[in-house]
Design a protein around this motif. Structure first.
Motif, short mmCIF file in Angstrom:
data_model
loop_
_atom_site.label_atom_id
_atom_site.label_comp_id
_atom_site.label_asym_id
_atom_site.label_seq_id
_atom_site.Cartn_x
_atom_site.Cartn_y
_atom_site.Cartn_z
N TRP A 186 -3.93 8.26 11.25
CA TRP A 186 -4.90 9.31 10.91
C TRP A 186 -4.26 10.69 10.92
O TRP A 186 -4.60 11.54 10.10
CB TRP A 186 -6.07 9.28 11.89
CG TRP A 186 -6.79 7.98 11.94
CD1 TRP A 186 -6.62 6.98 12.86
CD2 TRP A 186 -7.77 7.51 11.02
NE1 TRP A 186 -7.45 5.92 12.57
CE2 TRP A 186 -8.17 6.23 11.45
CE3 TRP A 186 -8.37 8.06 9.88
CZ2 TRP A 186 -9.14 5.48 10.77
CZ3 TRP A 186 -9.33 7.31 9.22
CH2 TRP A 186 -9.70 6.04 9.66
N ASN A 191 -4.88 16.52 6.43
CA ASN A 191 -4.02 16.03 5.34
C ASN A 191 -2.83 15.20 5.83
O ASN A 191 -1.88 15.00 5.09
CB ASN A 191 -3.52 17.17 4.46
CG ASN A 191 -4.63 17.77 3.62
OD1 ASN A 191 -5.47 17.03 3.08
ND2 ASN A 191 -4.65 19.09 3.50
N THR A 193 -3.44 12.09 7.07
CA THR A 193 -3.97 10.73 7.07
C THR A 193 -3.27 9.87 6.03
O THR A 193 -3.04 10.31 4.90
CB THR A 193 -5.48 10.74 6.81
OG1 THR A 193 -6.11 11.62 7.75
CG2 THR A 193 -6.07 9.35 6.96
N VAL A 195 -2.77 6.99 3.20
CA VAL A 195 -3.58 6.72 2.00
C VAL A 195 -4.63 5.65 2.27
O VAL A 195 -5.76 5.73 1.78
CB VAL A 195 -2.66 6.29 0.84
CG1 VAL A 195 -3.48 5.86 -0.38
CG2 VAL A 195 -1.70 7.41 0.47
N GLN A 198 -7.75 7.32 3.66
CA GLN A 198 -8.23 8.53 3.01
C GLN A 198 -9.74 8.44 2.81
O GLN A 198 -10.29 7.36 2.69
CB GLN A 198 -7.54 8.73 1.66
CG GLN A 198 -6.08 9.10 1.77
CD GLN A 198 -5.88 10.53 2.26
OE1 GLN A 198 -6.82 11.31 2.35
NE2 GLN A 198 -4.65 10.88 2.58
N PRO A 199 -10.44 9.62 2.69
CA PRO A 199 -9.93 10.98 2.76
C PRO A 199 -9.52 11.35 4.19
O PRO A 199 -9.87 10.64 5.13
CB PRO A 199 -11.13 11.81 2.31
CG PRO A 199 -12.32 11.02 2.74
CD PRO A 199 -11.92 9.58 2.56
N TRP A 200 -8.81 12.48 4.31
CA TRP A 200 -8.18 12.79 5.58
C TRP A 200 -9.20 12.98 6.70
O TRP A 200 -10.28 13.51 6.51
CB TRP A 200 -7.27 14.02 5.47
CG TRP A 200 -7.98 15.33 5.21
CD1 TRP A 200 -8.10 15.97 4.02
CD2 TRP A 200 -8.64 16.17 6.17
NE1 TRP A 200 -8.80 17.15 4.16
CE2 TRP A 200 -9.14 17.29 5.48
CE3 TRP A 200 -8.86 16.08 7.55
CZ2 TRP A 200 -9.85 18.32 6.11
CZ3 TRP A 200 -9.57 17.09 8.18
CH2 TRP A 200 -10.05 18.19 7.46
#
Length: 464
Positions: A186, A191, A193, A195, A198-200
């Motif tokens: 995480w 930003n 995190t 893929v 995601q989202p972060w």
């Protein structure tokens, strides 16, 4: 030291006094948080594994040093409804020769009865210091771990949740031979995190629920009696950071419920039954609201803040998509159906795991026993599990009678979290002990000086 048969030197007496008056619970929480830093979101711990025993043994052994006090609490104290739940369930399961479901119920009763015994008084300052150490250790662990970019599966999006079909009994679970299962994918900054997640979102541990909900609990402790000293300021900032940016939906709902309960309780007359009724109405109301929320979220999903906080950044979703992503309302219904279909309404016992193969949502790492503690107890143990609900109502009444507004509000939050999560309410988890400590003892759990108690009485006093 009447409960010791030997004489101890003065330093040892001080340590023993600290231990038996709540230091054991703090030590248990510290052990649990330490383990959480090294156990991943996707890791499945099987019964009998080395990690399993490392996690479970403290919850089995630590209460033994307060065996008499734990037993007294279960048989004659505040934990009697919990003991009733455990005894009746265990007797029924043994009659049915379903021995596999007995150890879990024993552990729940054993740890709960130990955690909120009357003698426990913890220092809020010690708990906040422990939280700060936890955040620091989590950040250091993240900085020292291997890069998650070295693990291909973390660099690919996971399939979105999809409801299982009646004809399919295959439950998708993460492959346990994957590398990097126990790293924090995480991140601790926006930003960072992977893929796959995601989202972060950010987390102090590999399991984001542990980070977000423990941070919520620390915030509840801080707002009870905030003092602008360096420890509380830094801990409050850290807890707010990890609670908010974890984007755990239950955290946002919990803090809204807590704030509303505190405000409404302060306006109500000091009539315990009225306060309990209002608290129940609010807790049940928020549960119903969440169950109906897919319709509301469908209309509001184009608002970026709504999408980010409640839909994990997704948009253009159908009501069915939102319903599957939220998962809890669907699972509550499934658990209740399993309860109603159980023999004599006594629950599915260890068959719940088998039934889950036909009724579980296909969400990658999620099983039926990792979400919704309360409805899972009802589905597994049937009518005796209502002893837990009786215990919660009785504790709410007791806090209301003592004018412990904080205790009532926190109990409402804990009930909501029990409806939302199950993994953190496993008795081997330190947050299980902390939650039952708050529920059982309310604000009286915190040790403080006479001047401190007088000030709290003034702060929480309301006009009749």
């Amino acid at each position: 030291m009447a409960d010791l048969a030997i004489y101890l030197p003065r330093p040892a007496i001080g340590v023993w006094t600290w231990y038996k008056q709540g230091g054991d619970v703090l030590a248990f929480i510290a052990i649990s948080l330490s383990m959480a830093i090294f156990i991943g979101q996707e890791q499945i711990i099987s019964r009998g594994d080395v990690v399993y025993w490392l996690v479970v043994c403290p919850s089995l052994l630590m209460p033994l040093l307060r065996f008499r006090q734990t037993l007294e609490n279960l048989l004659f104290g505040k934990a009697r409804p919990i003991a009733f739940f455990g005894i009746v369930s265990a007797v029924w399961l043994m009659i049915q020769r379903d021995f596999g479901a007995v150890p879990p119920i024993f552990l729940i009763v054993w740890v709960a009865g130990w955690a909120y015994r009357d003698e426990v008084r913890i220092s809020a300052r010690a708990l906040l210091s422990l939280a700060l150490i936890f955040y620091g250790a989590g950040c250091i662990s993240f900085l020292m771990q291997p890069s998650y970019e070295d693990h291909p599966w973390l660099m690919q999006p996971l399939d979105p949740p999809e409801a299982a079909k009646e004809s399919s009994v295959e439950l998708a679970l993460p492959e346990q031979d994957r590398d990097g299962l126990n790293i924090n994918a995480w991140g601790i900054l926006p930003n960072q995190t992977a893929v796959a997640f995601q989202p972060w979102r950010i987390s102090a541990t590999p399991n984001i629920a542990t980070s977000g909900i423990f941070s919520l609990m620390i915030l509840l402790v801080i707002v009870r009696r905030f003092r602008p000293n360096p420890l509380e300021i830094v801990t409050a900032a850290s807890a707010l950071y990890f609670a908010t940016l974890s984007f755990v939906r239950a955290v946002f709902v919990s803090f809204a419920l807590f704030s509303a309960t505190i405000e409404i309780m302060s306006l109500l007359p000091r009539r315990p039954r009225l306060r309990v009724a209002v608290a129940l109405f609010m807790t049940i109301g928020i549960t119903i609201l969440v169950a109906l929320s897919p319709i509301l979220l469908y209309a509001l999903q184009d608002w970026s803040i709504v999408s980010r906080m409640f839909l994990r950044g997704q948009a253009s979703m159908s009501v069915a998509d939102i319903y599957r992503q939220m998962y809890r309302p669907w699972l509550w219904n499934e658990h209740l159906k399993l309860f109603w279909s159980s023999p004599y309404l006594m629950g599915q016992g260890s068959e719940l795991a088998v039934s889950a193969l036909k009724n579980i949502i296909n969400a990658g790492q999620i099983r039926s026993d990792s979400v919704s503690f309360l409805t899972r107890m009802v589905a597994t143990y049937g009518i005796p599990a209502f002893g837990i609900i009786i215990f919660l109502i009785e504790r709410c009444y007791s806090h209301a009678k003592e004018n412990d507004i904080w205790g009532v509000a926190v109990l409402s939050v804990m009930v909501w979290l029990m409806m939302s999560w199950g993994s953190i309410f496993h008795p081997s988890n330190g947050m299980f002990a902390l939650a039952f400590l708050f529920i059982g003892n309310g604000s009286q759990v915190f040790s403080c000086s006479k001047a401190c108690r007088d000030e709290e009485q003034r702060l929480y006093k309301t006009e009749t």
